[in-house]
Enzyme design. Structure first.
Site, PDB file in Angstrom:
ATOM      1  N   TYR A   1     -14.704   5.575 -12.522  1.00 54.01           N
ATOM      2  CA  TYR A   1     -14.699   4.461 -12.174  1.00 54.01           C
ATOM      3  C   TYR A   1     -15.613   4.038 -12.690  1.00 54.01           C
ATOM      4  O   TYR A   1     -14.528   2.452 -12.681  1.00 54.01           O
ATOM      5  CB  TYR A   1     -15.561   4.587 -10.684  1.00 54.01           C
TER       6      TYR A   1
ATOM      7  N   ASP B   1       1.239  -0.684  -0.119  1.00 54.56           N
ATOM      8  CA  ASP B   1      -0.383   0.210   0.053  1.00 54.56           C
ATOM      9  C   ASP B   1       1.203   1.482  -0.221  1.00 54.56           C
ATOM     10  O   ASP B   1       2.210   1.186   0.372  1.00 54.56           O
ATOM     11  CB  ASP B   1      -1.238  -0.038   1.262  1.00 54.56           C
TER      12      ASP B   1
ATOM     13  N   THR C   1     -17.180  -0.443   3.583  1.00 55.02           N
ATOM     14  CA  THR C   1     -15.974   0.073   3.546  1.00 55.02           C
ATOM     15  C   THR C   1     -16.247   1.431   3.943  1.00 55.02           C
ATOM     16  O   THR C   1     -17.844   2.341   3.639  1.00 55.02           O
ATOM     17  CB  THR C   1     -15.347   0.036   2.719  1.00 55.02           C
TER      18      THR C   1
ATOM     19  N   ASN D   1      -5.578  -4.993  -6.272  1.00 54.45           N
ATOM     20  CA  ASN D   1      -7.067  -5.030  -5.270  1.00 54.45           C
ATOM     21  C   ASN D   1      -7.215  -3.029  -4.957  1.00 54.45           C
ATOM     22  O   ASN D   1      -7.929  -2.646  -4.972  1.00 54.45           O
ATOM     23  CB  ASN D   1      -7.438  -5.096  -3.747  1.00 54.45           C
TER      24      ASN D   1
ATOM     25  N   LYS E   1     -13.210   0.349 -14.141  1.00 54.32           N
ATOM     26  CA  LYS E   1     -13.882  -1.327 -14.426  1.00 54.32           C
ATOM     27  C   LYS E   1     -14.386  -2.085 -14.984  1.00 54.32           C
ATOM     28  O   LYS E   1     -13.814  -3.114 -15.311  1.00 54.32           O
ATOM     29  CB  LYS E   1     -15.382  -1.143 -12.660  1.00 54.32           C
TER      30      LYS E   1
END
Length: 275
Positions: A155, A37, A190, A90, A159
């Site tokens: 987005y 990360d 989340t 991810n 995707k």
């Protein structure tokens, strides 16, 4: 899930959310996990938590938009462990806003991370997995990669690209020993919506549109992803409404287009005129 025991896995975007849960679950199932990360403090905290349970994990500070950094992480992992069994691409971000309101910088920031971040992982790991004769790449997309959601164009573009890339790569890798899956969750509970940039969009309207029954926890989402990986599923769709929407998109694209027009019109009513 014994297929993960004694295996080596890299998870990107592992400092929080879905990536954190992926790393924890893989370690719990016996894998050695490399947690990557850009948030060095956050990812080290996750690794320490895993090691505190007597499981194996290592933290790495990596910006997945930097190909050389991703390649270096993959090569270092293989040098240390002699193999790479799983790569979970991810890492990702989300920006809400109509196309007329979003800047080119908004588009680039999402596409660079959500699409090119996956591409960088693929280019770094796929040839290596072909050479070793095994491996499984798991790319995190979204239901937004299966149906044309408005007010998040960058987005959706990213995707859709991840879904297409994953399916094409799966066909290439099939005879070479490399498996590829793409995870397409619906709403996962989340903090992504609370922390995402909003461009003339009312955050509270977005949150109010999401009912509790629509969401799955990160832990439940990860459980379903890993079950899909275990079964070598091509497309792992998570959430009841995501599955319904996916089927509708395949059966009646015109109906889904009409639904999305209604969604766009509803969102436009709460459009913020400035800011």
């Amino acid at each position: 899930m014994s297929i993960f025991r004694d295996k080596v896995a890299i998870v990107t975007g592992a400092a929080s959310g879905l990536g954190k849960s992926l790393g924890e679950s893989l370690a719990q199932n016996g894998a050695f996990v490399v947690l990557a990360d850009v948030n060095s403090g956050g990812v080290e905290d996750v690794a320490e938590g895993i090691r505190g349970k007597g499981q194996d994990a290592k933290a790495a500070t990596v910006d997945v938009t930097n190909f050389e950094a991703v390649k270096g992480l993959v090569e270092e992992t293989v040098q240390e462990h002699g193999r790479l069994d799983y790569l979970f691409n991810n890492a990702g971000i989300l920006i809400f806003g109509e196309a007329r309101d979003c800047s080119i910088e908004d588009w680039r920031s999402v596409i660079d991370l959500d699409l090119y971040g996956v591409v960088n992982g693929v280019v770094a790991a796929f040839p290596l997995m072909v050479e070793q004769g095994f491996g499984h790449i798991v790319n995190t997309a979204s239901v937004e990669g299966l149906a044309p959601f408005p007010v998040m164009g960058s987005y959706v573009a990213s995707k859709y690209g991840v879904v297409g890339l994953s399916h094409a790569l799966r066909a290439e890798g099939a005879a070479l020993g490399v498996k590829v899956s793409v995870a397409c969750p619906g709403y996962v509970t989340t903090k992504i919506i609370e922390t995402s940039k909003m461009v003339k969009i009312d955050r509270e309207k977005i949150l109010a549109s999401l009912t509790g029954s629509m969401g799955v926890s990160p832990e439940e989402c990860v459980s379903r992803i890993l079950r899909g990986v275990e079964r070598n599923k091509a497309t792992i769709v998570i959430g009841w409404w995501a599955k319904i929407l996916w089927r509708l998109q395949r059966l009646s694209p015109g109906l889904v287009y009409w639904i999305m027009r209604m969604v766009a019109n509803q969102m436009r009513k709460s459009r913020i005129q400035s800011g």
